[in-house]
Design an enzyme around this catalytic site. Structure first.
Site, mmCIF file in Angstrom:
data_model
loop_
_atom_site.group_PDB
_atom_site.id
_atom_site.type_symbol
_atom_site.label_atom_id
_atom_site.label_comp_id
_atom_site.label_asym_id
_atom_site.label_seq_id
_atom_site.Cartn_x
_atom_site.Cartn_y
_atom_site.Cartn_z
ATOM 1 C CG HIS A 1 -0.078 0.227 2.496
ATOM 2 N ND1 HIS A 1 0.625 -0.784 3.110
ATOM 3 C CD2 HIS A 1 0.181 1.349 3.214
ATOM 4 C CE1 HIS A 1 1.270 -0.301 4.146
ATOM 5 N NE2 HIS A 1 1.019 0.997 4.246
ATOM 6 C CG HIS B 1 7.213 5.044 0.642
ATOM 7 N ND1 HIS B 1 7.137 6.183 1.411
ATOM 8 C CD2 HIS B 1 7.081 3.999 1.505
ATOM 9 C CE1 HIS B 1 6.996 5.849 2.677
ATOM 10 N NE2 HIS B 1 6.943 4.519 2.766
HETATM 11 P P1 AMP Z 1 4.932 2.720 5.172
HETATM 12 O O1 AMP Z 1 5.318 1.644 4.235
HETATM 13 O O2 AMP Z 1 3.888 3.650 4.620
HETATM 14 O O3 AMP Z 1 4.608 2.200 6.548
HETATM 15 O O4 AMP Z 1 6.209 3.664 5.323
HETATM 16 C C1 AMP Z 1 7.421 3.183 5.859
HETATM 17 C C2 AMP Z 1 8.034 4.247 6.724
HETATM 18 O O5 AMP Z 1 8.437 5.378 5.941
HETATM 19 C C3 AMP Z 1 7.063 4.814 7.766
HETATM 20 O O6 AMP Z 1 7.371 4.255 9.014
HETATM 21 C C4 AMP Z 1 7.315 6.297 7.718
HETATM 22 O O7 AMP Z 1 7.540 6.801 9.005
HETATM 23 C C5 AMP Z 1 8.576 6.427 6.879
HETATM 24 N N1 AMP Z 1 8.779 7.733 6.261
HETATM 25 C C6 AMP Z 1 9.900 8.416 6.499
HETATM 26 N N2 AMP Z 1 9.870 9.597 5.852
HETATM 27 C C7 AMP Z 1 8.696 9.678 5.178
HETATM 28 C C8 AMP Z 1 8.084 10.678 4.336
HETATM 29 N N3 AMP Z 1 8.694 11.837 4.041
HETATM 30 N N4 AMP Z 1 6.878 10.431 3.830
HETATM 31 C C9 AMP Z 1 6.278 9.262 4.094
HETATM 32 N N5 AMP Z 1 6.799 8.285 4.897
HETATM 33 C C10 AMP Z 1 7.995 8.480 5.442
#
Ligand code: AMP
Length: 250
Positions: free
Chosen positions: A107, A196
């Site tokens: 996701h 991402h």
């Molecule tokens: P997710 O796969 O959405 O859980 O994202 C993985 C990690 O990316 C999360 O734990 C976020 O804290 C981290 N992250 C670090 N910097 C960013 C940013 N600028 N925007 C979105 N996510 C971020």
């Protein structure tokens, strides 16, 4: 997944359902019934809180009765398109001693994981429904591989970064969802979002070690036609404790 499957740590279906039934009976006579006809509520996952099932990940905040861990995200519409890339990338990291794990429930997050009080669930999801139904469907694409750590630096992620055009649509969603979060005094998303889809994760902060391979990873990505295709995004999802909601875009 990364953050998403982690939410199952906070939802306790048995105690939540019991509490839900109790509160619903009390509230029925007092509150107007909100119009949630367009919101799809999916069947809940079964509750799991066995650390062995999530590779020993640590809770970043404690489970408190009545607090529901909440994440709004775009679900990957075609996980099979990523599988080949995932295998090739895993192979690159065979020399790193630490074990890496594939993320499940792929996701793109458009909120941080926030904690919502039980009694606010209905109005929160109604607000999401209202703002999301005004946003148009869009095409999602990825163009590079990026490395992230969570805020506590207890986990590191390799992710596909959304391309410039997709970012424009994702920012529109974040802007609207942030307004709802502010209404509920909840933390908004990153000031500079980097959209991402995490595909692999490690325990601890391995960002520097992984970044040494970034050129190799991007070369692999450039050869993956399946990943470069555009994915049509028609809905936004929300996981609230052990409940799933879907909000359709315009
Ligand atoms: P997710 O796969 O959405 O859980 O994202 C993985 C990690 O990316 C999360 O734990 C976020 O804290 C981290 N992250 C670090 N910097 C960013 C940013 N600028 N925007 C979105 N996510 C971020």
């Amino acid at each position: 997944m990364s953050g998403l499957s982690y939410l199952c740590d906070y939802g306790d279906s048995e105690e939540s359902e019991t509490e839900e039934s109790r509160i619903t009976v009390k509230e029925k006579s007092k509150l107007p019934v909100p119009n949630l006809t367009k919101v799809t509520v999916c069947p809940p996952d079964s509750y799991c809180d066995d650390p062995r099932q999530h590779h020993g990940r640590l809770r970043t905040f404690p489970h408190i009765r009545g607090n529901w861990a909440t994440l709004v995200y775009i679900k990957c519409p075609d996980e099979s398109a990523i599988l080949d890339l995932l295998c090739k990338i895993k192979f690159v990291f065979k020399t790193i001693d630490e074990t890496c794990y594939p993320c499940d429930n792929l996701h793109i997050s458009v909120t941080k994981t926030v904690v919502l009080k039980y009694h606010l669930i209905t109005s929160f999801t109604t607000s999401l429904q209202e703002i999301i139904s005004g946003i148009e469907t869009f095409e999602l694409g990825f163009d590079t591989i990026e490395v992230y750590t969570n805020e506590e630096k207890t986990r590191t992620f390799v992710a596909l970064k959304a391309d410039h055009l997709s970012r424009k649509f994702l920012l529109r969603i974040v802007e609207k969802v942030d307004n709802v979060l502010e209404d509920y005094n909840l933390p908004t998303f990153y000031k500079e979002p980097s959209f991402h889809m995490s595909i692999l994760w490690w325990k601890g902060d391995l960002k520097d070690a992984i970044l040494k391979h970034i050129d190799e990873l991007n070369t692999i990505l450039a050869q993956e036609k399946e990943v470069y295709k555009k994915f049509c995004i028609q809905k936004v999802d929300c996981k609230l404790g052990n409940k799933y909601y879907q909000f359709h875009l315009d």
